[in-house]
Design a protein around this motif. Structure first.
Motif, short mmCIF file in Angstrom:
data_model
loop_
_atom_site.label_atom_id
_atom_site.label_comp_id
_atom_site.label_asym_id
_atom_site.label_seq_id
_atom_site.Cartn_x
_atom_site.Cartn_y
_atom_site.Cartn_z
N GLN A 1 43.67 36.30 43.76
CA GLN A 1 42.39 36.96 43.57
C GLN A 1 42.61 38.48 43.56
N PHE A 2 42.01 39.12 42.58
CA PHE A 2 42.12 40.56 42.43
C PHE A 2 40.85 41.22 42.96
N GLU A 3 41.01 42.16 43.86
CA GLU A 3 39.87 42.93 44.36
C GLU A 3 39.92 44.31 43.74
#
Length: 76
Positions: free
Chosen positions: A2-4
């Motif tokens: 997951q990319f924040e």
């Protein structure tokens, strides 16, 4: 994975400026007044809103307007 998203430096600078202005006004007056101040035309900013001035990177002008508001209300 997951990319924040991470805010860029320009966005972060403007966000920190807005937070500093909010805290000074809210601490001296109220959250309600701070909210109104951010969205209302301001004579110290050529009738622009503080939000517009922040977006345009007019940080010194914004903080001068904050000081004018806070010092004016302390005199009352």
């Amino acid at each position: 994975m997951q990319f924040e998203p991470v805010p860029g430096p320009d966005f972060e600078r403007r966000l920190r400026l807005a937070h500093r202005a909010w805290r000074q006004i809210a601490d001296a007056e109220s959250d309600h007044l701070a909210r109104a101040w951010f969205i209302g035309g301001n004579p110290n900013l050529g009738e622009d809103t503080p939000l517009t001035a922040i977006r345009e990177d007019r940080g010194q002008d914004v903080m001068n307007a904050v000081v004018a508001l806070v010092e004016d209300h302390q005199d009352v």
